[in-house]
Write an enzyme that holds these catalytic residues in place. Sequence first.
Site, PDB file in Angstrom:
ATOM      1  N   GLY A 289       0.825  -1.204   0.000  1.00  0.00           N
ATOM      2  CA  GLY A 289       0.000   0.000   0.000  1.00  0.00           C
ATOM      3  C   GLY A 289       0.855   1.247   0.000  1.00  0.00           C
ATOM      4  O   GLY A 289       2.065   1.200   0.226  1.00  0.00           O
TER       5      GLY A 289
ATOM      6  N   GLY B 278       0.821   4.971   1.742  1.00  0.00           N
ATOM      7  CA  GLY B 278       0.198   5.846   2.733  1.00  0.00           C
ATOM      8  C   GLY B 278       0.541   7.294   2.458  1.00  0.00           C
ATOM      9  O   GLY B 278       1.267   7.591   1.505  1.00  0.00           O
ATOM     10  N   SER B 279       0.025   8.175   3.277  1.00  0.00           N
ATOM     11  CA  SER B 279       0.265   9.599   3.036  1.00  0.00           C
ATOM     12  C   SER B 279       1.732   9.975   3.238  1.00  0.00           C
ATOM     13  O   SER B 279       2.202  10.956   2.684  1.00  0.00           O
ATOM     14  CB  SER B 279      -0.631  10.452   3.924  1.00  0.00           C
ATOM     15  OG  SER B 279      -1.278   9.690   4.889  1.00  0.00           O
ATOM     16  N   PHE B 280       2.475   9.185   4.040  1.00  0.00           N
ATOM     17  CA  PHE B 280       3.865   9.560   4.318  1.00  0.00           C
ATOM     18  C   PHE B 280       4.880   8.559   3.795  1.00  0.00           C
ATOM     19  O   PHE B 280       6.056   8.679   4.041  1.00  0.00           O
ATOM     20  CB  PHE B 280       4.077   9.728   5.824  1.00  0.00           C
ATOM     21  CG  PHE B 280       3.257  10.813   6.420  1.00  0.00           C
ATOM     22  CD1 PHE B 280       3.451  12.137   6.054  1.00  0.00           C
ATOM     23  CD2 PHE B 280       2.274  10.517   7.357  1.00  0.00           C
ATOM     24  CE1 PHE B 280       2.696  13.140   6.622  1.00  0.00           C
ATOM     25  CE2 PHE B 280       1.518  11.527   7.929  1.00  0.00           C
ATOM     26  CZ  PHE B 280       1.721  12.842   7.556  1.00  0.00           C
ATOM     27  N   GLY B 281       4.437   7.541   3.105  1.00  0.00           N
ATOM     28  CA  GLY B 281       5.392   6.545   2.621  1.00  0.00           C
ATOM     29  C   GLY B 281       4.685   5.260   2.258  1.00  0.00           C
ATOM     30  O   GLY B 281       3.464   5.225   2.188  1.00  0.00           O
TER      31      GLY B 281
ATOM     32  N   LYS C 102       5.124   0.108   7.970  1.00  0.00           N
ATOM     33  CA  LYS C 102       5.065   1.445   7.359  1.00  0.00           C
ATOM     34  C   LYS C 102       6.478   1.978   7.287  1.00  0.00           C
ATOM     35  O   LYS C 102       7.208   1.934   8.273  1.00  0.00           O
ATOM     36  CB  LYS C 102       4.238   2.398   8.245  1.00  0.00           C
ATOM     37  CG  LYS C 102       2.760   2.359   7.967  1.00  0.00           C
ATOM     38  CD  LYS C 102       2.035   3.592   8.529  1.00  0.00           C
ATOM     39  CE  LYS C 102       0.558   3.452   8.224  1.00  0.00           C
ATOM     40  NZ  LYS C 102      -0.240   4.620   8.585  1.00  0.00           N
TER      41      LYS C 102
ATOM     42  N   ASP D  58     -11.193   9.488  11.246  1.00  0.00           N
ATOM     43  CA  ASP D  58     -11.127   9.230   9.798  1.00  0.00           C
ATOM     44  C   ASP D  58     -11.738   7.861   9.487  1.00  0.00           C
ATOM     45  O   ASP D  58     -11.154   7.061   8.762  1.00  0.00           O
ATOM     46  CB  ASP D  58      -9.680   9.323   9.326  1.00  0.00           C
ATOM     47  CG  ASP D  58      -9.576   9.512   7.809  1.00  0.00           C
ATOM     48  OD1 ASP D  58     -10.595   9.870   7.177  1.00  0.00           O
ATOM     49  OD2 ASP D  58      -8.486   9.280   7.262  1.00  0.00           O
TER      50      ASP D  58
HETATM   51  P1  ADP Z   1      -2.881   6.477   5.008  1.00  0.00           P
HETATM   52  O1  ADP Z   1      -2.750   7.158   6.312  1.00  0.00           O
HETATM   53  O2  ADP Z   1      -2.017   7.130   4.011  1.00  0.00           O
HETATM   54  O3  ADP Z   1      -4.300   6.327   4.530  1.00  0.00           O
HETATM   55  P2  ADP Z   1      -2.973   3.669   5.682  1.00  0.00           P
HETATM   56  O4  ADP Z   1      -2.473   3.284   7.027  1.00  0.00           O
HETATM   57  O5  ADP Z   1      -4.465   3.710   5.517  1.00  0.00           O
HETATM   58  O6  ADP Z   1      -2.276   5.005   5.232  1.00  0.00           O
HETATM   59  O7  ADP Z   1      -2.353   2.640   4.638  1.00  0.00           O
HETATM   60  C1  ADP Z   1      -2.499   2.783   3.246  1.00  0.00           C
HETATM   61  C2  ADP Z   1      -2.787   1.424   2.598  1.00  0.00           C
HETATM   62  O8  ADP Z   1      -1.788   0.443   2.936  1.00  0.00           O
HETATM   63  C3  ADP Z   1      -4.080   0.801   3.061  1.00  0.00           C
HETATM   64  O9  ADP Z   1      -5.188   1.256   2.348  1.00  0.00           O
HETATM   65  C4  ADP Z   1      -3.811  -0.685   2.855  1.00  0.00           C
HETATM   66  O10 ADP Z   1      -3.994  -1.048   1.506  1.00  0.00           O
HETATM   67  C5  ADP Z   1      -2.360  -0.822   3.196  1.00  0.00           C
HETATM   68  N1  ADP Z   1      -2.188  -1.160   4.646  1.00  0.00           N
HETATM   69  C6  ADP Z   1      -1.998  -0.291   5.658  1.00  0.00           C
HETATM   70  N2  ADP Z   1      -1.876  -0.912   6.835  1.00  0.00           N
HETATM   71  C7  ADP Z   1      -1.995  -2.241   6.576  1.00  0.00           C
HETATM   72  C8  ADP Z   1      -1.946  -3.425   7.394  1.00  0.00           C
HETATM   73  N3  ADP Z   1      -1.768  -3.343   8.709  1.00  0.00           N
HETATM   74  N4  ADP Z   1      -2.098  -4.618   6.778  1.00  0.00           N
HETATM   75  C9  ADP Z   1      -2.286  -4.684   5.435  1.00  0.00           C
HETATM   76  N5  ADP Z   1      -2.344  -3.615   4.612  1.00  0.00           N
HETATM   77  C10 ADP Z   1      -2.188  -2.401   5.164  1.00  0.00           C
END
Ligand code: ADP
Length: 306
Positions: free
Chosen positions: A15, A17-20, A53, A168
Site C-alpha cells: 500500500g 500511505g500519506s507519508f510513505g 510502514k 477518519d
Molecule cells: P494512510 O494514512 O495514508 O491512509 P494507511 O495506514 O491507511 O495510510 O495505509 C495505506 C494502505 O496500505 C491501506 O489502504 C492498505 O492497503 C495498506 N495497509 C496499511 N496498513 C496495513 C496493514 N496493517 N495490513 C495490510 N495492509 C495495510
Amino acid sequence: MASPLDQYEPLDIIGTGSFGIIRKVRRKADGVVSRVAVRSLAGADALQIFARKELNFERMSERDRKQIVSEVNILKDLHHEHIVRYHDRHVDRDAGVLYILMEYCGGGDLASVIKQAQRHSRPIPEDTVWNYFMQILLALNHCHHPQVHGRGSDVDGREKRAQILHRDIKPDNIFLDENHIVKLGDFGLSKALVQASFANTYVGTPYYMSPELMQEKAYDSKSDIWSLGCLIYELCALKPPFHEAKTHAELSILIRNGRIPPLPKGYSTSLSNVIKSMLNLNPAMRPSAAQLLAHERLDLAFKVNE
Ligand code: ADP
Ligand code: MG
C-alpha cells in the site's frame, strides 16, 4: 550488533500511505533465535508476517513528524482484537527512515469489499453488515470509553488512558485479516482528547464528515459515530448517503440537510433505523458506541461470533 531491521525480510509493497509505503515483511528465523529455538517455535511464529510502514522523515515537515509520533503513541496503547495491533518501531537515522511494524491484515479493506459487491452487483448480506458493524463498534467503544477497559486491563498495568477519537472512519481504514476479522486501522488523524480537547483540524474524506464539522464546530466521539453511520449505510447501498455533489460546498449542503436516501430493498427497518439514529444532525442525539452495542441485533451478532 545486528540492527533490529535485519530481523525482517522485506516482501511486497502492499500500500501507499500519506507519508510513505506499506510493505509486507517476514520475521526471519535465523540470527535472531537459535536454530533449536526456531525448530521448537511453531512455523507460523518463526515466520511471522507483519505490515511495515516506511516513513521517510527527512522529507517531512515538523508538523507531519509530530503527527506520526502521535499516531505511534496512540497505537501502542491500543490493545484490542478489533484494532490493528502495533508491534514495534525502528529508526534508521542514516537513511532517514522510520519503520513502524504492525499487525498484517491480509484480507484487504472494506473499500474493496464494497467495490467487489458493486462490480458483481451482489449486495452485501445484512447479516454480514451487522457483523462488521458489531466488530467496528467493539473497537470504537474501546477508543471512546477507556474507563470501561482502562485501568487494570493492560497487561503491564499502565495508567488509564485518554479517550481517543479516530477522526477518519471510512471503508479504506477498516481492514480485514486473513480470517475475516475486522480491524480498525490508520489512526493517522486520531487525537487523544487530552492533547486536543477540541480537534478542529479534521482532514478526512468529506463524504463522511459530520455536519458539526462542516460548520467547523467541535469534534467529539459523536462525530466518529456519524462517520460510522455513513459507512454502514454504504455497506448496504454501496454508495455513501451524501455524495451527489460536485463541490465541497454542495456536499456541505447535502450533509447539513441530512436527508438520508432510503436503503435498497432487502435491508431491514431495524438496520435502517439504527443508521438514521447515527446520522442525527444533532450530535447529542446520536447513540454512543456503548449504547449501540446494547442493540438487540448487535448483541445477537456478538453472541453468534463468540
Ligand atoms: P494512510 O494514512 O495514508 O491512509 P494507511 O495506514 O491507511 O495510510 O495505509 C495505506 C494502505 O496500505 C491501506 O489502504 C492498505 O492497503 C495498506 N495497509 C496499511 N496498513 C496495513 C496493514 N496493517 N495490513 C495490510 N495492509 C495495510
Ligand atoms: Mg488510510
